[in-house]
Design a protein around this motif. Structure first.
Motif, PDB file in Angstrom:
ATOM      1  N   HIS A   1      -6.194  -0.061  -0.421  1.00  0.00           N
ATOM      2  CA  HIS A   1      -6.076   0.520  -1.567  1.00  0.00           C
ATOM      3  C   HIS A   1      -4.599   0.306  -2.038  1.00  0.00           C
ATOM      4  O   HIS A   1      -3.464   1.180  -1.385  1.00  0.00           O
TER       5      HIS A   1
ATOM      6  N   GLN B   1     -10.843  -0.164  -0.827  1.00  0.00           N
ATOM      7  CA  GLN B   1     -11.116  -0.521  -1.959  1.00  0.00           C
ATOM      8  C   GLN B   1     -11.265  -2.396  -1.664  1.00  0.00           C
ATOM      9  O   GLN B   1     -10.790  -3.268  -0.549  1.00  0.00           O
TER      10      GLN B   1
ATOM     11  N   HIS C   1       0.784  -1.335   0.058  1.00  0.00           N
ATOM     12  CA  HIS C   1       0.406   0.350   0.271  1.00  0.00           C
ATOM     13  C   HIS C   1       0.540   1.284   0.236  1.00  0.00           C
ATOM     14  O   HIS C   1       1.907   0.856   0.414  1.00  0.00           O
TER      15      HIS C   1
END
Length: 349
Positions: free
Chosen positions: A79, A70, A49
């Motif tokens: 995400h 997400q 990430h």
């Protein structure tokens, strides 16, 4: 000449010489299994990430909510390629606002991973992906690395046969072994993805060439029944041994450079085989180097403890006058003596 298998039938099918050739050539193929799928571990992509720098003046609450979520495999995870605009959330943090209560996170502006990525190190300590950040907008480079390796395999499969016909099976076997091992070692010192990938193409060329030439050399030296076992079971089994050992190496060595170093060691150990694996007598005969082919067969007979004829290959007796003339013309073609070729062709035909 007479049939090679008939001339050398006195050696037997499974003597010490044949067993030595069978297992040594098969063993030389083990490193090919390493390189065939090493990219799975060298280019492994761990969870990752966006990095939020420690210098950013964020409260612990805003640091925990600095990444948008997400949906992945039915669950929400941070995400991989986006974060909330750092300047904005730093400002909210300074004002004492709470994410989700005072600020609607879904309305916040997002940005890319401007400060790089954080990679999970539970499985890999390092790979080429973590080394050169081959993720997000650069994630296409990882499959391209694999594809280009097999481009090298394709190129090697085209040239290996021709090279071994020209320079000899044994010479090309150990040359391609050196290419595979040497360029794998050079990959350890790669300074960027481009250098690693270009070297990987050459490794692919050496890998398939080594395999093909070992296959040819074994089938030309071994007898009819043994060559079938060698070409179907021997090379395939030892190639699979390399495949099976690869995950074992990768399990204990989680750094890609050290793993690559460990995978080159078996290739280095194969070089002493030069003194035990002979040239193909069939190839030597095709080059009219009968004396060298004779020496190999005589040594094989001694190793198998069988009596060999005083003369195994007699090119003068075994070539009829017409065949001798044809061989002479073929030699002229090699030297491109066109005038003599024309005269001799008219006399012969």
């Amino acid at each position: 000449m007479q049939d090679y298998d008939e001339v050398t039938a006195f050696l037997g099918e499974w003597g010490l010489f044949q067993r030595l050739i069978f297992f040594l050539l098969s063993a030389s193929i083990i490193p090919n299994g390493f390189n065939g799928m090493s990219v799975v571990f060298l280019a492994g992509t761990p969870e990752h990430h966006c990095r939020v720098p420690d210098t950013a003046n964020l409260s612990s609450v805003w640091r925990n909510h600095s990444l948008p979520l997400q949906l992945q495999d039915g669950r929400e995870v941070p995400h991989r390629c986006r974060r909330y605009r750092l300047a904005t959330i730093v400002n909210f943090s300074a004002l004492g606002l709470e994410p989700g209560r005072d600020v609607d996170l879904e309305q916040l502006e997002q940005e890319g991973c401007l400060d790089g990525w954080e990679f999970n190190r539970d499985i890999y300590l390092s790979t080429i992906v973590t080394e050169w950040s081959l993720v997000c907008e650069n994630d296409w480079k990882t499959p391209l690395t694999t594809s280009l390796f097999f481009v090298g395999v394709l190129l090697g499969s085209f040239v290996s046969g021709q090279l071994s016909d020209r320079f000899g099976r044994k010479t090309i076997l150990f040359t391609t072994m050196a290419v595979q091992t040497g360029f794998s070692f050079l990959q350890i010192f790669s300074i960027n993805w481009e250098m690693f990938t270009m070297l990987f193409v050459i490794v692919g060329m050496g890998q398939i060439s080594n395999y093909v030439v070992a296959f040819i050399l074994g089938t030309e030296i071994l007898g009819k029944s043994v060559r079938i076992i060698f070409s179907t079971l021997g090379v395939c089994t030892f190639f699979a041994v390399g495949y099976m050992l690869l995950p074992l190496f990768a399990y204990f060595i989680r750094d890609w450079r050290m793993l690559l170093l460990a995978l080159t060691v078996p290739g280095v150990l194969c070089f002493p085989l030069w003194w035990f694996i002979p040239e193909s007598p069939r190839w030597l005969i095709s080059q009219r180097r009968f004396r060298e082919a004779e020496d190999i067969i005589q040594k094989a007979a001694k190793m198998n403890n069988v009596a060999a004829p005083v003369v195994v290959f007699d090119p003068v007796e075994e070539l009829t006058p017409v065949k001798q003339q044809k061989v002479f013309i073929l030699d002229l073609f090699r030297t491109r003596n066109i005038g003599t070729i024309t005269i001799m062709s008219l006399l012969l035909w």
